[in-house]
Motif scaffolding. Structure first.
Motif, PDB file in Angstrom:
ATOM      1  N   MET A 192      30.518   1.908 -16.416  1.00 53.13           N
ATOM      2  CA  MET A 192      31.200   2.500 -17.025  1.00 53.13           C
ATOM      3  C   MET A 192      30.530   3.626 -18.314  1.00 53.13           C
ATOM      4  N   VAL A 193      30.282   3.171 -18.997  1.00 55.17           N
ATOM      5  CA  VAL A 193      29.736   3.438 -20.581  1.00 55.17           C
ATOM      6  C   VAL A 193      29.214   4.585 -19.792  1.00 55.17           C
ATOM      7  N   ASN A 194      27.900   4.643 -19.391  1.00 56.22           N
ATOM      8  CA  ASN A 194      26.923   5.363 -18.865  1.00 56.22           C
ATOM      9  C   ASN A 194      27.641   6.455 -17.864  1.00 56.22           C
ATOM     10  N   GLU A 195      28.642   6.665 -17.303  1.00 55.94           N
ATOM     11  CA  GLU A 195      29.488   7.348 -16.848  1.00 55.94           C
ATOM     12  C   GLU A 195      30.277   8.148 -18.196  1.00 55.94           C
ATOM     13  N   ALA A 196      30.718   7.674 -18.862  1.00 63.27           N
ATOM     14  CA  ALA A 196      31.247   8.422 -19.980  1.00 63.27           C
ATOM     15  C   ALA A 196      30.363   9.197 -20.951  1.00 63.27           C
ATOM     16  N   VAL A 197      29.697   8.790 -21.401  1.00 59.86           N
ATOM     17  CA  VAL A 197      29.168   8.671 -22.046  1.00 59.86           C
ATOM     18  C   VAL A 197      28.232  10.609 -20.849  1.00 59.86           C
ATOM     19  N   THR A 198      27.618  10.149 -20.170  1.00 58.84           N
ATOM     20  CA  THR A 198      27.150  10.951 -19.378  1.00 58.84           C
ATOM     21  C   THR A 198      27.541  12.551 -18.943  1.00 58.84           C
ATOM     22  N   LYS A 199      28.573  12.231 -18.524  1.00 62.74           N
ATOM     23  CA  LYS A 199      29.981  13.056 -18.782  1.00 62.74           C
ATOM     24  C   LYS A 199      30.158  14.232 -19.763  1.00 62.74           C
ATOM     25  N   ALA A 200      30.688  13.335 -20.418  1.00 59.67           N
ATOM     26  CA  ALA A 200      30.541  13.816 -22.030  1.00 59.67           C
ATOM     27  C   ALA A 200      29.452  15.217 -22.598  1.00 59.67           C
ATOM     28  N   LEU A 201      27.880  13.910 -22.028  1.00 58.19           N
ATOM     29  CA  LEU A 201      27.348  15.068 -22.931  1.00 58.19           C
ATOM     30  C   LEU A 201      26.816  15.595 -21.891  1.00 58.19           C
TER      31      LEU A 201
END
Length: 404
Positions: free
Chosen positions: A31-40
């Motif tokens: 979940m974190v990978n998805e959210a942070v990747t989207k933010a980046l």
């Protein structure tokens, strides 16, 4: 004293919020990978640009923040693990803002996630003082304890106290839930996207006091992230077109009145919210009437009603009039919880504050699609547990639409 730096959010991302256990194949690092990747991706930056990270969660062991970020890169940066109940994500954002504002870093990741247990919140440690013991004492002394989730009892009692003191009714709280469920229909990230009639909300199973099931937020899994940067960083990377400025942010915790006055309105956080809001508007020079769009803490519909007054969106005792006038939804003075709020979008404790931030960033950029608030220029955020209140606006206004 050194002048404070301006602080901006340049990238946001989140996962869809889900019922706990709905996707057992997805763990919190995913979940974190998805959210942070989207933010980046939102700000076209590599993870290596992040200099520090503030990571919020409640359901997890002590270094979950580090483990959550392993898939993105093990760059050796400082990582702070944050736990502050419902305001966990907002607290992570608050710390990230302070790091940038104070000149400690130019680019900080604020992250929140949660993989929750199913059902109502419960205490995990029964061999020590319960942090809610004084709150429960107020509840017991004023209305007694019943066989229902304790937080629902607290906010149900606060709603009933408001009804008695100011003449609002259970229907006003049902109208809030009706509005938030209606708003969530247009939010692809929302846990629930069903619209209900007012009668369906009023007649759903009673939980506690005036609160019914459709007026209570669910437990949820999910993650959300924001990239928080300095003005120099914005200009260096050419991010002016999407930079949303955090005009100000204040945190307050319980005052003596929380327990001394034997008031359930005070016990659930009215005074600390008012304190934080008053400080925020004094700090920024803005007024509640300057705000167009608000994301706030509607863990229960009663809390949204109470928070209108604590934030100054209406005079004390006039929340019912605000609701009846339609000034809390599209076409009115404010659009409150366009995302669907916690009641419908969901409430993964660590992620909620950053999901609110993401929604307000999209709104101010004009990229919230079917839930866009026309002409939104100033946005307000509030979460509880500790009261964290923030104001946002576009940092470098341009005629540009960035889609959520």
């Amino acid at each position: 004293m050194a002048k404070k730096q301006r602080v901006f959010v340049v990238g946001v991302g989140m996962t869809k919020f889900e019922k706990p256990g709905r996707r057992d194949d997805i763990d919190y690092p995913d979940m974190v990978n998805e959210a942070v990747t989207k933010a980046l991706q939102d700000c076209k930056l590599p993870y290596q640009a992040v200099q520090q990270a503030c990571v919020g969660y409640v359901y997890g062991d002590s270094t979950c923040g580090q483990r959550a970020l392993y898939p993105l890169g093990m760059t050796g940066i400082p990582i702070y693990n944050v736990n502050n109940n419902c305001s966990t994500g907002s607290s992570a954002l608050y710390l990230a803002k302070q790091l940038v504002e104070g000149g400690q870093s130019d680019c900080v990741l604020a992250l929140g996630f949660e993989k929750m247990d199913r059902g109502s919140l419960t205490s995990k440690f029964n061999d020590r003082t319960n942090p809610m013991d004084k709150h429960v004492e107020v509840l017991a002394d004023t209305v007694g304890i019943e066989a229902a989730p304790i937080t629902a009892q607290m906010f149900g009692a606060a709603g009933a106290e408001h009804n008695k003191k100011y003449g609002t009714t259970p229907e006003h709280m049902a109208k809030i839930a009706y509005k938030n469920h209606k708003h969530s229909v247009n939010n692809p990230y929302s846990q629930f996207r069903d619209e209900y009639t007012l009668d369906q909300i009023k007649n759903s199973p009673r939980v506690s006091g005036p609160l019914t099931k459709l007026q209570c937020c669910p437990t949820s899994d999910g993650a959300a992230a924001a990239i928080v940067v300095s003005e120099e960083f914005v200009k260096k990377h050419g991010l002016q077109g999407q930079a949303v400025e955090i005009l100000g942010m204040q945190m307050a915790t319980d005052t003596a009145s929380t327990f001394e006055e034997k008031s359930n309105l005070k016990m659930v956080g009215y005074d600390m919210t008012k304190l934080a809001a008053d400080r925020l508007f004094a700090e920024t020079g803005y007024k509640p009437s300057d705000v167009e769009v608000v994301e706030l803490h509607d863990c229960f519909s009663a809390n949204e009603l109470i928070t209108y007054e604590a934030l100054g969106l209406c005079p004390v005792g006039k929340a019912g009039e605000l609701i009846d006038s339609g000034n809390n939804t599209y076409g009115g003075k404010y659009v409150i919880n366009p995302s669907g709020g916690l009641i419908s979008k969901g409430h993964p404790l660590g992620a909620t504050g950053l999901a609110q931030c993401a929604e307000l960033v999209w709104q101010l950029r004009g990229g919230a699609d079917r839930r866009q608030v026309p002409g939104a220029k100033v946005a307000l955020q509030r979460l509880g547990g500790a009261a964290v209140v923030a104001l946002y606006k576009l940092g470098f206004p341009v005629n540009k639409s960035n889609k959520a």
